[in-house]
Motif scaffolding. Sequence first.
Motif, PDB file in Angstrom:
ATOM      1  N   THR A   1       0.776  -1.367  -0.218  1.00  0.00           N
ATOM      2  CA  THR A   1      -0.154  -0.240  -0.270  1.00  0.00           C
ATOM      3  C   THR A   1       0.925   1.262   0.112  1.00  0.00           C
ATOM      4  OG1 THR A   1      -0.262   0.002   2.857  1.00  0.00           O
ATOM      5  CG2 THR A   1      -1.921  -1.378   0.966  1.00  0.00           C
TER       6      THR A   1
ATOM      7  N   TYR B   1      -0.450   0.202  -4.297  1.00  0.00           N
ATOM      8  CA  TYR B   1      -1.773  -0.399  -4.315  1.00  0.00           C
ATOM      9  C   TYR B   1      -2.637  -0.536  -3.528  1.00  0.00           C
ATOM     10  CZ  TYR B   1       0.793  -3.752  -7.136  1.00  0.00           C
ATOM     11  OH  TYR B   1       1.113  -4.641  -8.212  1.00  0.00           O
ATOM     12  N   PRO B   2      -3.899  -0.326  -3.700  1.00  0.00           N
ATOM     13  CA  PRO B   2      -4.900   0.643  -2.219  1.00  0.00           C
ATOM     14  C   PRO B   2      -4.927  -0.145  -0.514  1.00  0.00           C
ATOM     15  CG  PRO B   2      -5.797  -0.805  -4.092  1.00  0.00           C
ATOM     16  CD  PRO B   2      -4.459  -0.755  -4.454  1.00  0.00           C
ATOM     17  N   LYS B   3      -5.333   0.358   0.219  1.00  0.00           N
ATOM     18  CA  LYS B   3      -5.642  -0.470   1.634  1.00  0.00           C
ATOM     19  C   LYS B   3      -6.575  -1.289   0.968  1.00  0.00           C
ATOM     20  CE  LYS B   3      -3.445   3.007   4.499  1.00  0.00           C
ATOM     21  NZ  LYS B   3      -2.620   2.485   5.100  1.00  0.00           N
ATOM     22  N   LYS B   4      -6.286  -2.236   1.457  1.00  0.00           N
ATOM     23  CA  LYS B   4      -7.935  -3.450   1.722  1.00  0.00           C
ATOM     24  C   LYS B   4      -6.526  -4.699   2.885  1.00  0.00           C
ATOM     25  CE  LYS B   4      -6.066  -6.193  -2.043  1.00  0.00           C
ATOM     26  NZ  LYS B   4      -6.678  -7.315  -3.461  1.00  0.00           N
ATOM     27  N   ASN B   5      -8.038  -5.778   3.780  1.00  0.00           N
ATOM     28  CA  ASN B   5      -7.733  -6.191   4.124  1.00  0.00           C
ATOM     29  C   ASN B   5      -7.414  -7.765   3.863  1.00  0.00           C
ATOM     30  OD1 ASN B   5      -9.796  -7.275   3.387  1.00  0.00           O
ATOM     31  ND2 ASN B   5     -10.456  -7.084   5.343  1.00  0.00           N
ATOM     32  N   ASP B   6      -6.944  -8.376   2.338  1.00  0.00           N
ATOM     33  CA  ASP B   6      -6.684  -9.827   2.272  1.00  0.00           C
ATOM     34  C   ASP B   6      -5.697  -9.900   0.860  1.00  0.00           C
ATOM     35  OD1 ASP B   6      -7.522  -8.407  -0.225  1.00  0.00           O
ATOM     36  OD2 ASP B   6      -9.208  -9.664  -0.514  1.00  0.00           O
ATOM     37  N   TYR B   7      -4.679  -8.646   1.447  1.00  0.00           N
ATOM     38  CA  TYR B   7      -3.072  -9.047   0.502  1.00  0.00           C
ATOM     39  C   TYR B   7      -2.382 -10.349   1.060  1.00  0.00           C
ATOM     40  CZ  TYR B   7      -3.216  -4.150  -1.940  1.00  0.00           C
ATOM     41  OH  TYR B   7      -3.786  -3.461  -2.832  1.00  0.00           O
TER      42      TYR B   7
ATOM     43  N   THR C   1      -0.515  -4.088   9.022  1.00  0.00           N
ATOM     44  CA  THR C   1      -1.282  -4.305   7.968  1.00  0.00           C
ATOM     45  C   THR C   1      -2.796  -4.155   8.524  1.00  0.00           C
ATOM     46  OG1 THR C   1      -1.617  -6.624   8.236  1.00  0.00           O
ATOM     47  CG2 THR C   1       0.189  -5.965   7.622  1.00  0.00           C
ATOM     48  N   ASP C   2      -3.706  -3.806   7.154  1.00  0.00           N
ATOM     49  CA  ASP C   2      -4.960  -3.872   7.631  1.00  0.00           C
ATOM     50  C   ASP C   2      -5.679  -5.384   8.109  1.00  0.00           C
ATOM     51  OD1 ASP C   2      -5.100  -0.911   8.269  1.00  0.00           O
ATOM     52  OD2 ASP C   2      -5.327  -1.667   5.831  1.00  0.00           O
TER      53      ASP C   2
ATOM     54  N   ASN D   1      -9.405 -19.059  -3.813  1.00  0.00           N
ATOM     55  CA  ASN D   1     -10.534 -17.562  -3.686  1.00  0.00           C
ATOM     56  C   ASN D   1     -11.802 -17.820  -5.007  1.00  0.00           C
ATOM     57  OD1 ASN D   1      -9.085 -16.274  -1.583  1.00  0.00           O
ATOM     58  ND2 ASN D   1      -7.645 -16.185  -2.768  1.00  0.00           N
TER      59      ASN D   1
END
Length: 295
Positions: A53, A57-63, A143-144, A294
């Motif tokens: 991020t 790369y955008p913030k998200k919780n599943d990288y 991380t998120d 996934n």
Amino acid sequence: MENITERPIPPWLEELPEGAFVSYDPTYPTGKYFERFKEDSYEGLKFYFYDPTEHGYPKKNDYPLLIFLHGTSNSLVGELCINYSGAEMYSSDDYQKDLGGTYILVPIANEYKDEEGNIQGYWDESYTEPVTALIDNFIDKHTDGVGEKILLGNSSGARFTFTLGKKHPDKFDILVPVGSCDISPDETMDKWDELGVTLFFALCKHDELYKFEEQAVPRFERIKAMKHSYIFTPEWTYNGDGGVASINFGYEIGQHCLMNEVQMNLMFDDGTPMDDQLPNGFTGWLKEELNRRNS
């Protein structure tokens, strides 16, 4: 420029196929991407990490989280350990694009040389809980949230990959031990199957530290019987220039350094895949595996 004619002659030279040549250095850059990594510590263990991020790369919780476990003595070279562990190139734009962005974590063992000059403090079972706690803390602090957790271990780090996968089979989704025959027992693989763990086993057939036919081959039937596994066993370890790798510092370990190929994404410099079964390299295999998980 170093005169390579002064390098030691590899003991396996006469075993090479006709037309093959010896290559003494990896062709990927070393240190080019160190600035992309940050440093932190937890409970006495240092670690380096890469945050996608902070690189577009955008913030998200599943990288996905790639966790690279270095080999013995590699902690003693400072930030060079990022490269030696196999992690550096995975922070590059191309590799990150292939995978859609990933976090990278490089835990560092508390290694030291004793009075006789021997390395002590390398990865063993005593690190199991500290490293597991470090990983959890990293996820919470930096991380998120993450998706799949992928262990990639080199040499003694590969042995430790098997150890972590055995002790905590529910905490890791994909195991990539590179250069170890300390393969987990059948009951552990049964547990991995139950939990959906994937094993990518990598070992060169000419590995100097392991007897391929005696130690690895007898376990292949069980690995192949797993629901999700891949066995990568090249005849020789190559550098990007197409030469057979020689790393001789008193003891030839060029074929043991298969993680160098993984850091090259299993691709030669001209874009030719090192394994016809992996035409898009390791990132291609991993992308397909992540998509399967996934879907």
